[in-house]
Design a protein around this motif. Structure first.
Motif, PDB file in Angstrom:
ATOM      1  N   PRO A 125       0.834  -1.217   0.000  1.00 49.35           N
ATOM      2  CA  PRO A 125       0.000   0.000   0.000  1.00 49.35           C
ATOM      3  C   PRO A 125       0.865   1.263   0.000  1.00 49.35           C
ATOM      4  CG  PRO A 125      -0.770  -1.573   1.641  1.00 49.35           C
ATOM      5  CD  PRO A 125       0.545  -2.090   1.147  1.00 49.35           C
ATOM      6  N   PHE A 126       0.380   2.291  -0.688  1.00 48.52           N
ATOM      7  CA  PHE A 126       1.146   3.532  -0.785  1.00 48.52           C
ATOM      8  C   PHE A 126       1.414   4.139   0.584  1.00 48.52           C
ATOM      9  CE2 PHE A 126       1.294   8.183  -1.040  1.00 48.52           C
ATOM     10  CZ  PHE A 126       2.395   8.339  -1.877  1.00 48.52           C
ATOM     11  N   ILE A 127       0.447   4.047   1.492  1.00 46.64           N
ATOM     12  CA  ILE A 127       0.630   4.629   2.827  1.00 46.64           C
ATOM     13  C   ILE A 127       1.778   3.950   3.565  1.00 46.64           C
ATOM     14  CG2 ILE A 127      -1.067   3.082   3.902  1.00 46.64           C
ATOM     15  CD1 ILE A 127      -0.410   6.796   4.784  1.00 46.64           C
ATOM     16  N   GLU A 128       1.947   2.630   3.330  1.00 42.05           N
ATOM     17  CA  GLU A 128       3.050   1.897   3.955  1.00 42.05           C
ATOM     18  C   GLU A 128       4.384   2.349   3.371  1.00 42.05           C
ATOM     19  OE1 GLU A 128       3.225  -0.376   6.350  1.00 42.05           O
ATOM     20  OE2 GLU A 128       1.087  -0.395   6.792  1.00 42.05           O
ATOM     21  N   ILE A 129       4.408   2.572   2.060  1.00 43.51           N
ATOM     22  CA  ILE A 129       5.635   3.035   1.399  1.00 43.51           C
ATOM     23  C   ILE A 129       6.011   4.424   1.899  1.00 43.51           C
ATOM     24  CG2 ILE A 129       6.685   3.652  -0.809  1.00 43.51           C
ATOM     25  CD1 ILE A 129       4.932   1.538  -2.124  1.00 43.51           C
ATOM     26  N   ALA A 130       5.015   5.319   1.984  1.00 41.27           N
ATOM     27  CA  ALA A 130       5.275   6.679   2.456  1.00 41.27           C
ATOM     28  C   ALA A 130       5.797   6.666   3.893  1.00 41.27           C
ATOM     29  CB  ALA A 130       4.001   7.518   2.364  1.00 41.27           C
ATOM     30  N   ASN A 131       5.185   5.839   4.732  1.00 38.52           N
ATOM     31  CA  ASN A 131       5.623   5.734   6.129  1.00 38.52           C
ATOM     32  C   ASN A 131       7.040   5.176   6.217  1.00 38.52           C
ATOM     33  OD1 ASN A 131       5.144   5.845   9.031  1.00 38.52           O
ATOM     34  ND2 ASN A 131       5.001   3.612   8.958  1.00 38.52           N
TER      35      ASN A 131
END
Length: 361
Positions: free
Chosen positions: A46-52
């Protein structure tokens, strides 16, 4: 006059160091993305995981390589001062070389305090997110590898022992849990569960696939349940593998954890002590590297900035090499961790004194 010079050098010191970080961190992120993009797409991260992950990767990367960034930034702008004969003009005005170092030491103090705060509070969380992401999404068979490398077996009291094969710090869940309670040399009871989950709302644990075997004189009593809540005397940290605990505890938590593990006679205590001592030794290196960098680059050389940068890069990587080698020795050898961790600072501190004496001449 002197205050103006101090502000000028200090501003250059902090600005160049900041620019160095801002330049190399995006490069580090780009390289990391190019290496891991296939795995990310393959695992549909998920993009949110990558950003985090990359937010915390920035902190992890800066904390890991800050000695090199600091050293090269000082070499860079001090060499420019030397090539422009600004240093000669400053020293010719009657300012001693020691006095010339004052703004550098002030800058080193600011950087050192920042590194200390980062090591105490920011880096542990960043390391936790960084490691979790790698094991979950990037490493081939990451969960299996983590399970193989992360077995935890601990004595939590005089007569109680726990074991888990793997711990997920995101879900606060451990797998293949067992607790053994003894009376003297005899086993009193044993509790096992396929997995055990921490419930922060009420500080309880939920066990799945629960089994309790109570050893009796005439026969064992077996109790089973698909799911069972319980309160235990051990802490969540007791389920956490060394690979995580050593890098992910804040300063205060690490102090308490070391005290508790020392009382229990934990064989891995050197791992925790190494992490603790490095929280102090790394910020101190800011002063040592600052003095070395100024001593090396304050002299105008025939090779210009290129020669100074070459010397600086060689010394910077030598420092990192020493730091890593003696860090491993602190964890694995019989050398006391506090001595092994501080050897790089002692060696390069002696080099700094020698170079400073020559620079004064």
């Amino acid at each position: 006059m002197l205050k103006i010079i101090d502000r000028y050098i200090l501003k250059r010191y902090l600005a160049t160091f900041s620019v160095m970080l801002l330049l190399f961190i995006p490069i580090g992120i780009i390289i990391d993305v190019s290496e891991k993009i296939n795995k990310m797409l393959e695992n549909k991260v998920p993009f949110i995981e990558i950003a985090n992950y990359y937010f915390h990767f920035t902190i992890h990367f800066a904390n890991f390589l800050f000695p090199i960034f600091l050293f090269l930034s000082i070499i860079w702008f001090t060499s420019k001062l030397a090539n422009n004969t600004e240093i000669i003009a400053i020293l010719s005005s009657g300012i001693s070389f020691t006095r010339f170092l004052r703004p550098y030491i002030i800058g080193a103090t600011i950087v050192s305090v920042s590194a200390l705060i980062m090591g105490f509070f920011l880096a542990p969380k960043a390391n936790e997110v960084y490691n979790n992401f790698r094991y979950t999404y990037l490493i081939g068979n990451g969960q299996e590898k983590m399970r193989e490398d992360s077995d935890v077996f601990r004595q939590i009291s005089d007569d109680e022992y726990i074991y888990v094969s793997n711990f997920n710090t995101i879900s606060k869940t451990a797998f293949n849990f067992s607790l053994e309670k003894f009376k003297g040399d005899q086993l009193d009871y044993k509790i096992t569960a396929n997995r055990i989950k921490w419930n922060p709302e009420d500080s309880t644990y939920t066990m799945f696939g629960y089994t309790k075997r109570k050893v009796g004189m005439l026969g064992d009593i077996i109790e089973k349940a698909e799911q069972k809540d319980a309160i235990f005397t051990f802490d969540l940290d007791d389920l956490t593998p060394t690979v995580y605990v050593a890098e992910t505890l804040s300063y205060i938590d690490l102090i308490h954890f070391i005290e508790r593990e020392r009382k229990r006679g934990n064989a891995n205590i050197n791992v925790y002590l190494t992490v603790l001592y490095k929280k102090y030794s790394v910020p101190v290196s800011a002063f040592i590297l600052t003095v070395i960098a100024v001593a090396v680059s304050s002299m105008k050389r025939r090779g210009g900035m290129g020669m100074n940068l070459a010397i600086g890069i060689l010394l910077a990587f030598a420092f990192v090499f020493f730091d890593k080698i003696f860090g491993v020795m602190a964890e694995k050898s019989t050398i006391p961790p506090i001595i092994a961790v501080w050897i790089p600072n002692i060696v390069f501190g002696s080099l700094a004194v020698y170079l400073l004496r020559n620079a004064k001449r």
